[in-house]
Motif scaffolding. Structure first.
Motif, PDB file in Angstrom:
ATOM      1  N   CYS A 205       0.830  -1.219   0.000  1.00  0.00           N
ATOM      2  CA  CYS A 205       0.000   0.000   0.000  1.00  0.00           C
ATOM      3  C   CYS A 205       0.856   1.257   0.000  1.00  0.00           C
ATOM      4  O   CYS A 205       0.365   2.347   0.328  1.00  0.00           O
ATOM      5  CB  CYS A 205      -0.944  -0.005   1.201  1.00  0.00           C
ATOM      6  N   GLY A 206       2.116   1.123  -0.373  1.00  0.00           N
ATOM      7  CA  GLY A 206       3.027   2.266  -0.383  1.00  0.00           C
ATOM      8  C   GLY A 206       2.589   3.385  -1.299  1.00  0.00           C
ATOM      9  O   GLY A 206       2.670   4.559  -0.936  1.00  0.00           O
ATOM     10  N   SER A 207       2.120   3.057  -2.502  1.00  0.00           N
ATOM     11  CA  SER A 207       1.718   4.124  -3.428  1.00  0.00           C
ATOM     12  C   SER A 207       0.482   4.857  -2.916  1.00  0.00           C
ATOM     13  O   SER A 207       0.396   6.087  -3.020  1.00  0.00           O
ATOM     14  CB  SER A 207       1.478   3.562  -4.836  1.00  0.00           C
ATOM     15  N   GLN A 208      -0.470   4.133  -2.323  1.00  0.00           N
ATOM     16  CA  GLN A 208      -1.654   4.780  -1.759  1.00  0.00           C
ATOM     17  C   GLN A 208      -1.271   5.668  -0.576  1.00  0.00           C
ATOM     18  O   GLN A 208      -1.810   6.766  -0.415  1.00  0.00           O
ATOM     19  CB  GLN A 208      -2.695   3.747  -1.307  1.00  0.00           C
ATOM     20  N   PHE A 209      -0.324   5.196   0.253  1.00  0.00           N
ATOM     21  CA  PHE A 209       0.152   5.997   1.378  1.00  0.00           C
ATOM     22  C   PHE A 209       0.811   7.271   0.871  1.00  0.00           C
ATOM     23  O   PHE A 209       0.560   8.367   1.387  1.00  0.00           O
ATOM     24  CB  PHE A 209       1.137   5.198   2.233  1.00  0.00           C
ATOM     25  N   LYS A 210       1.669   7.138  -0.145  1.00  0.00           N
ATOM     26  CA  LYS A 210       2.361   8.311  -0.685  1.00  0.00           C
ATOM     27  C   LYS A 210       1.379   9.318  -1.261  1.00  0.00           C
ATOM     28  O   LYS A 210       1.541  10.532  -1.065  1.00  0.00           O
ATOM     29  CB  LYS A 210       3.368   7.891  -1.760  1.00  0.00           C
ATOM     30  N   GLU A 211       0.359   8.840  -1.969  1.00  0.00           N
ATOM     31  CA  GLU A 211      -0.642   9.755  -2.532  1.00  0.00           C
ATOM     32  C   GLU A 211      -1.378  10.501  -1.421  1.00  0.00           C
ATOM     33  O   GLU A 211      -1.533  11.728  -1.485  1.00  0.00           O
ATOM     34  CB  GLU A 211      -1.655   8.986  -3.384  1.00  0.00           C
ATOM     35  N   ALA A 212      -1.816   9.789  -0.397  1.00  0.00           N
ATOM     36  CA  ALA A 212      -2.566  10.411   0.698  1.00  0.00           C
ATOM     37  C   ALA A 212      -1.679  11.363   1.488  1.00  0.00           C
ATOM     38  O   ALA A 212      -2.089  12.501   1.787  1.00  0.00           O
ATOM     39  CB  ALA A 212      -3.147   9.326   1.614  1.00  0.00           C
ATOM     40  N   PHE A 213      -0.475  10.938   1.810  1.00  0.00           N
ATOM     41  CA  PHE A 213       0.420  11.772   2.615  1.00  0.00           C
ATOM     42  C   PHE A 213       0.855  13.008   1.840  1.00  0.00           C
ATOM     43  O   PHE A 213       0.908  14.118   2.388  1.00  0.00           O
ATOM     44  CB  PHE A 213       1.627  10.954   3.069  1.00  0.00           C
ATOM     45  N   SER A 214       1.156  12.836   0.551  1.00  0.00           N
ATOM     46  CA  SER A 214       1.543  13.979  -0.287  1.00  0.00           C
ATOM     47  C   SER A 214       0.401  14.975  -0.387  1.00  0.00           C
ATOM     48  O   SER A 214       0.612  16.192  -0.281  1.00  0.00           O
ATOM     49  CB  SER A 214       1.933  13.521  -1.689  1.00  0.00           C
ATOM     50  N   CYS A 215      -0.798  14.470  -0.612  1.00  0.00           N
ATOM     51  CA  CYS A 215      -1.967  15.336  -0.712  1.00  0.00           C
ATOM     52  C   CYS A 215      -2.096  16.165   0.560  1.00  0.00           C
ATOM     53  O   CYS A 215      -2.287  17.383   0.511  1.00  0.00           O
ATOM     54  CB  CYS A 215      -3.222  14.501  -0.958  1.00  0.00           C
TER      55      CYS A 215
ATOM     56  N   ASN B  88      -8.758   5.299  -0.104  1.00  0.00           N
ATOM     57  CA  ASN B  88      -8.077   4.286  -0.933  1.00  0.00           C
ATOM     58  C   ASN B  88      -6.977   3.584  -0.138  1.00  0.00           C
ATOM     59  O   ASN B  88      -6.816   2.365  -0.216  1.00  0.00           O
ATOM     60  CB  ASN B  88      -7.466   4.930  -2.180  1.00  0.00           C
ATOM     61  N   MET B  89      -6.229   4.361   0.650  1.00  0.00           N
ATOM     62  CA  MET B  89      -5.170   3.774   1.466  1.00  0.00           C
ATOM     63  C   MET B  89      -5.765   2.821   2.504  1.00  0.00           C
ATOM     64  O   MET B  89      -5.271   1.711   2.701  1.00  0.00           O
ATOM     65  CB  MET B  89      -4.374   4.879   2.168  1.00  0.00           C
ATOM     66  N   GLN B  90      -6.848   3.243   3.150  1.00  0.00           N
ATOM     67  CA  GLN B  90      -7.477   2.402   4.171  1.00  0.00           C
ATOM     68  C   GLN B  90      -8.017   1.106   3.555  1.00  0.00           C
ATOM     69  O   GLN B  90      -7.844   0.026   4.121  1.00  0.00           O
ATOM     70  CB  GLN B  90      -8.605   3.168   4.850  1.00  0.00           C
ATOM     71  N   GLU B  91      -8.641   1.200   2.393  1.00  0.00           N
ATOM     72  CA  GLU B  91      -9.162   0.004   1.730  1.00  0.00           C
ATOM     73  C   GLU B  91      -8.026  -0.955   1.380  1.00  0.00           C
ATOM     74  O   GLU B  91      -8.159  -2.174   1.522  1.00  0.00           O
ATOM     75  CB  GLU B  91      -9.955   0.392   0.484  1.00  0.00           C
ATOM     76  N   CYS B  92      -6.906  -0.407   0.928  1.00  0.00           N
ATOM     77  CA  CYS B  92      -5.754  -1.251   0.617  1.00  0.00           C
ATOM     78  C   CYS B  92      -5.253  -1.942   1.879  1.00  0.00           C
ATOM     79  O   CYS B  92      -4.991  -3.140   1.876  1.00  0.00           O
ATOM     80  CB  CYS B  92      -4.638  -0.415  -0.006  1.00  0.00           C
ATOM     81  N   MET B  93      -5.141  -1.198   2.959  1.00  0.00           N
ATOM     82  CA  MET B  93      -4.635  -1.779   4.205  1.00  0.00           C
ATOM     83  C   MET B  93      -5.560  -2.859   4.745  1.00  0.00           C
ATOM     84  O   MET B  93      -5.098  -3.830   5.346  1.00  0.00           O
ATOM     85  CB  MET B  93      -4.438  -0.681   5.249  1.00  0.00           C
ATOM     86  N   GLN B  94      -6.839  -2.718   4.519  1.00  0.00           N
ATOM     87  CA  GLN B  94      -7.787  -3.735   4.980  1.00  0.00           C
ATOM     88  C   GLN B  94      -7.634  -5.032   4.195  1.00  0.00           C
ATOM     89  O   GLN B  94      -7.991  -6.100   4.674  1.00  0.00           O
ATOM     90  CB  GLN B  94      -9.219  -3.211   4.895  1.00  0.00           C
ATOM     91  N   ARG B  95      -7.070  -4.952   2.988  1.00  0.00           N
ATOM     92  CA  ARG B  95      -6.819  -6.168   2.202  1.00  0.00           C
ATOM     93  C   ARG B  95      -5.591  -6.929   2.711  1.00  0.00           C
ATOM     94  O   ARG B  95      -5.368  -8.070   2.318  1.00  0.00           O
ATOM     95  CB  ARG B  95      -6.628  -5.808   0.723  1.00  0.00           C
TER      96      ARG B  95
END
Length: 163
Positions: A64-74, A93-100
């Motif tokens: 989930c690194g790319s989702q984290f980077k998108e959220a944190f950058s935003c 999106n990051m949370q949904e990825c982490m739940q997977r």
């Protein structure tokens, strides 16, 4: 008598009292802000995010690194009055990825229950099917250990509480 010896990667210098009495002539080198080995912190001097900062706990890598980077950058670059308010979709999106990947990103409740199980602690709250009868009063009864009750005091009743 001063001397120096090498042990692996370390250099050991033995000095005398006289060596310490003379002032040092060592010259300090200014830190290079572009040194990739120098610890920079979360935000680099140019304002960019340091994705290699240990303070991120590896969140920038992994599934989930790319989702984290998108959220944190935003959030970091947000100019909104309520900082990050435009980033909700990225964080979702990051949370949904982490739940997977629950084994990599456990929920807080899961962390607490697993740490209780590991430490051997047992919940004191009665559960369905337990030997404790259900409470009929809306306020829970408070009991004190026998050692906490002084010999001249009486045990608490329904209208008293132990202190």
């Amino acid at each position: 008598m001063s001397y120096c010896r090498q042990e692996g990667k370390d250099r050991i210098i033995f000095v005398t009292k006289e060596d310490h009495e003379t002032p040092s002539n060592a010259e300090l080198i200014a830190e290079d802000p572009d040194d990739p080995y120098e610890e920079q912190g979360l935000i680099l001097p140019n304002g960019d995010i340091n994705w290699n900062c240990p303070c991120l706990g590896g969140m920038a890598s992994g599934p989930c690194g790319s989702q984290f980077k998108e959220a944190f950058s935003c959030f970091h670059y947000s100019k909104e009055e309520v900082k990050g308010s435009e980033c909700i979709d990225h964080f979702r999106n990051m949370q949904e990825c982490m739940q997977r990947y629950p084994e990599l990103y456990p929920q807080e409740e899961e962390k607490e229950s697993s740490s209780q199980a590991e430490s051997g602690s047992v919940s004191t709250a009665p559960t369905e099917g337990s030997a404790f009868p259900p409470e009929t009063d809306s306020s829970p009864a408070i009991s004190a250990p026998e050692s906490a009750v002084s010999p001249d005091s009486t045990s608490p009743t329904d209208n008293q509480t132990a202190s």
